[in-house]
Design a protein around this motif. Structure first.
Motif, PDB file in Angstrom:
ATOM      1  N   GLU A   1       1.181  -0.752  -0.054  1.00 18.45           N
ATOM      2  CA  GLU A   1      -0.390  -0.097   0.131  1.00 18.45           C
ATOM      3  C   GLU A   1       1.073   1.411   0.148  1.00 18.45           C
ATOM      4  O   GLU A   1       0.424   2.154  -0.345  1.00 18.45           O
ATOM      5  N   PHE A   2       2.174   0.972   0.385  1.00 22.51           N
ATOM      6  CA  PHE A   2       2.989   2.728   1.228  1.00 22.51           C
ATOM      7  C   PHE A   2       3.657   3.077  -0.535  1.00 22.51           C
ATOM      8  O   PHE A   2       3.761   3.797  -1.230  1.00 22.51           O
ATOM      9  N   LEU A   3       3.780   1.471  -1.203  1.00 25.67           N
ATOM     10  CA  LEU A   3       4.841   1.300  -2.785  1.00 25.67           C
ATOM     11  C   LEU A   3       3.786   2.313  -3.315  1.00 25.67           C
ATOM     12  O   LEU A   3       4.306   2.668  -4.790  1.00 25.67           O
ATOM     13  N   GLN A   4       2.763   1.379  -3.168  1.00 28.63           N
ATOM     14  CA  GLN A   4       1.382   2.236  -4.027  1.00 28.63           C
ATOM     15  C   GLN A   4       1.057   3.728  -3.872  1.00 28.63           C
ATOM     16  O   GLN A   4       1.970   4.364  -4.862  1.00 28.63           O
ATOM     17  N   TRP A   5       1.159   4.233  -3.228  1.00 26.08           N
ATOM     18  CA  TRP A   5       1.482   6.212  -2.359  1.00 26.08           C
ATOM     19  C   TRP A   5       2.924   6.171  -3.536  1.00 26.08           C
ATOM     20  O   TRP A   5       2.689   7.244  -3.985  1.00 26.08           O
ATOM     21  N   MET A   6       4.015   5.992  -3.360  1.00 22.64           N
ATOM     22  CA  MET A   6       4.781   6.351  -3.666  1.00 22.64           C
ATOM     23  C   MET A   6       5.244   6.375  -5.018  1.00 22.64           C
ATOM     24  O   MET A   6       5.460   7.420  -5.726  1.00 22.64           O
ATOM     25  N   LYS A   7       4.870   5.780  -6.026  1.00 26.57           N
ATOM     26  CA  LYS A   7       4.243   5.156  -6.560  1.00 26.57           C
ATOM     27  C   LYS A   7       3.454   6.487  -7.717  1.00 26.57           C
ATOM     28  O   LYS A   7       3.864   7.075  -8.491  1.00 26.57           O
ATOM     29  N   ARG A   8       2.311   6.608  -7.016  1.00 24.97           N
ATOM     30  CA  ARG A   8       1.624   7.919  -7.250  1.00 24.97           C
ATOM     31  C   ARG A   8       2.661   8.561  -7.631  1.00 24.97           C
ATOM     32  O   ARG A   8       2.199  10.147  -7.945  1.00 24.97           O
ATOM     33  N   PHE A   9       3.252   9.380  -6.217  1.00 26.74           N
ATOM     34  CA  PHE A   9       3.690  10.784  -5.272  1.00 26.74           C
ATOM     35  C   PHE A   9       4.651  10.583  -6.826  1.00 26.74           C
ATOM     36  O   PHE A   9       5.118  12.252  -7.010  1.00 26.74           O
ATOM     37  N   TRP A  10       5.444   9.529  -7.208  1.00 24.98           N
ATOM     38  CA  TRP A  10       6.826   9.793  -8.160  1.00 24.98           C
ATOM     39  C   TRP A  10       5.942  10.516  -9.502  1.00 24.98           C
ATOM     40  O   TRP A  10       6.718  11.839 -10.232  1.00 24.98           O
ATOM     41  N   ASP A  11       4.822   9.710 -10.277  1.00 24.99           N
ATOM     42  CA  ASP A  11       3.925   9.983 -10.892  1.00 24.99           C
ATOM     43  C   ASP A  11       3.881  11.693 -11.182  1.00 24.99           C
ATOM     44  O   ASP A  11       3.554  12.369 -12.545  1.00 24.99           O
ATOM     45  N   THR A  12       3.946  11.568 -10.331  1.00 27.14           N
ATOM     46  CA  THR A  12       2.698  13.204 -10.096  1.00 27.14           C
ATOM     47  C   THR A  12       4.042  14.243  -9.640  1.00 27.14           C
ATOM     48  O   THR A  12       3.946  15.651 -10.335  1.00 27.14           O
ATOM     49  N   ASN A  13       5.173  13.946  -9.181  1.00 24.14           N
ATOM     50  CA  ASN A  13       6.020  14.865  -9.133  1.00 24.14           C
ATOM     51  C   ASN A  13       7.896  14.728  -9.635  1.00 24.14           C
ATOM     52  O   ASN A  13       8.630  15.149  -9.513  1.00 24.14           O
ATOM     53  N   TYR A  14       7.744  13.750  -9.843  1.00 30.48           N
ATOM     54  CA  TYR A  14       8.940  13.611 -10.679  1.00 30.48           C
ATOM     55  C   TYR A  14       9.184  14.932 -12.246  1.00 30.48           C
ATOM     56  O   TYR A  14       8.460  14.317 -12.940  1.00 30.48           O
ATOM     57  N   PRO A  15      10.126  14.982 -11.840  1.00 30.88           N
ATOM     58  CA  PRO A  15      10.016  16.509 -12.664  1.00 30.88           C
ATOM     59  C   PRO A  15      11.008  15.780 -14.401  1.00 30.88           C
ATOM     60  O   PRO A  15      10.916  16.742 -15.362  1.00 30.88           O
ATOM     61  N   GLY A  16      11.084  13.887 -14.584  1.00 31.20           N
ATOM     62  CA  GLY A  16      11.801  13.828 -15.998  1.00 31.20           C
ATOM     63  C   GLY A  16      13.632  13.746 -15.529  1.00 31.20           C
ATOM     64  O   GLY A  16      14.055  13.631 -16.869  1.00 31.20           O
ATOM     65  N   HIS A  17      13.774  14.846 -15.001  1.00 38.95           N
ATOM     66  CA  HIS A  17      15.484  15.294 -15.181  1.00 38.95           C
ATOM     67  C   HIS A  17      16.128  13.868 -15.470  1.00 38.95           C
ATOM     68  O   HIS A  17      15.351  12.358 -14.499  1.00 38.95           O
ATOM     69  N   PRO A  18      16.977  13.506 -15.484  1.00 43.32           N
ATOM     70  CA  PRO A  18      18.112  12.073 -15.234  1.00 43.32           C
ATOM     71  C   PRO A  18      18.587  12.298 -14.268  1.00 43.32           C
ATOM     72  O   PRO A  18      18.972  13.032 -13.302  1.00 43.32           O
ATOM     73  N   TYR A  19      18.241  10.385 -14.243  1.00 39.89           N
ATOM     74  CA  TYR A  19      19.176   9.992 -12.502  1.00 39.89           C
ATOM     75  C   TYR A  19      19.633   9.064 -12.572  1.00 39.89           C
ATOM     76  O   TYR A  19      19.525   7.817 -13.480  1.00 39.89           O
TER      77      TYR A  19
END
Length: 254
Positions: free
Chosen positions: A96-114
């Protein structure tokens, strides 16, 4: 709970690709290390040197989550982190927490190389799993299991081939590795137990001294009394034997 399109395997595939790790179970996220680096992939300013990627003991997991809590606070992320549940490495809680983290990442990841390996400075990422280390050794003789050995049967009355002794040797090594890991885990738990017991003992002494000082003045403190009740409370269904309690009182009188 909100329905999620990602399955466990899809979430693990995303996590492994993003962080260049090799998690095989969602439960491994309970160390807190992967969660911290997911945040680092977004913000690029997480103190990854303070994150123990190959944490194996609960007190190390908690330390990782403390890093994460500080990040949430500084970034003003309004999401409670159920540390007590996550560090138990249970599948459902971490899923459940990883699912939330994935949603958070989808919303906030700016697309820069990592570059996850560079960010964690090459730290090993062999997080523990609930699978016994000797499972791969058992699989060596199991038909149809990936990595199993193939070959003919040992002739009746003939001598054993080298493969059988090799399998036994692998099993011994696997058991030794498992024993070593369990011993290290036990040592960590004992250190953690002693650490918290010492803290409780210091609190007990301080409260007892305060209560005695107040008693001499004919006063009492309700809060201190409640703290003592908590310190001396026992688990449900457990009572201190009367003989043991009497013996303790006798010892204190001398």
């Amino acid at each position: 709970m909100t329905a999620m399109s990602e399955s466990r395997s899809e979430l693990l595939a995303w996590l492994n690709e993003l962080l260049q790790i090799n998690y095989i179970k969602v439960e491994q996220c309970g160390t807190g290390a992967a969660y911290c680096q997911i945040l680092d992939s977004i913000y690029l300013d997480i103190p990854m040197t303070r994150v123990k990627m190959n944490a194996k003991h609960e007190y190390e997991f908690i330390a990782n989550f403390k890093v994460m809590q500080n990040v949430f606070k500084s970034k003003r992320v309004e999401k409670p982190i159920p540390i007590e549940k996550l560090v138990k490495c249970k599948m459902q809680d971490n899923l459940e927490f990883l699912q939330w983290m994935k949603r958070f990442w989808d919303t906030n990841y700016p697309g820069h190389p990592y570059d996850p390996v560079a960010r964690r400075r090459g730290q090993a990422t062999d997080a523990p799993t609930t699978l016994a280390p000797v499972a791969s050794s058992r699989a060596a003789n199991t038909p149809g299991v990936p990595g199993s050995r193939s070959g003919g049967k040992t002739p009746i009355g003939g001598h054993r081939t080298g493969s059988a002794s090799a399998v036994n040797h692998e099993q011994v090594l696997g058991l030794q590795a498992q024993l070593k890991e369990m011993s290290a885990h036990l040592e960590g738990l004992e250190k953690e137990r002693d650490f918290y017991f010492a803290k409780l003992r210091d609190i007990e002494i301080l409260v007892q001294q305060q209560c005695e000082d107040l008693a001499k003045e004919g006063r009492e403190d309700i809060t201190l009394g409640e703290i003592q009740k908590i310190l001396y409370s026992t688990e449900d269904g457990f009572e201190v034997p009367e003989s043991g309690a009497a013996a303790a009182e006798e010892e204190e009188t001398f």
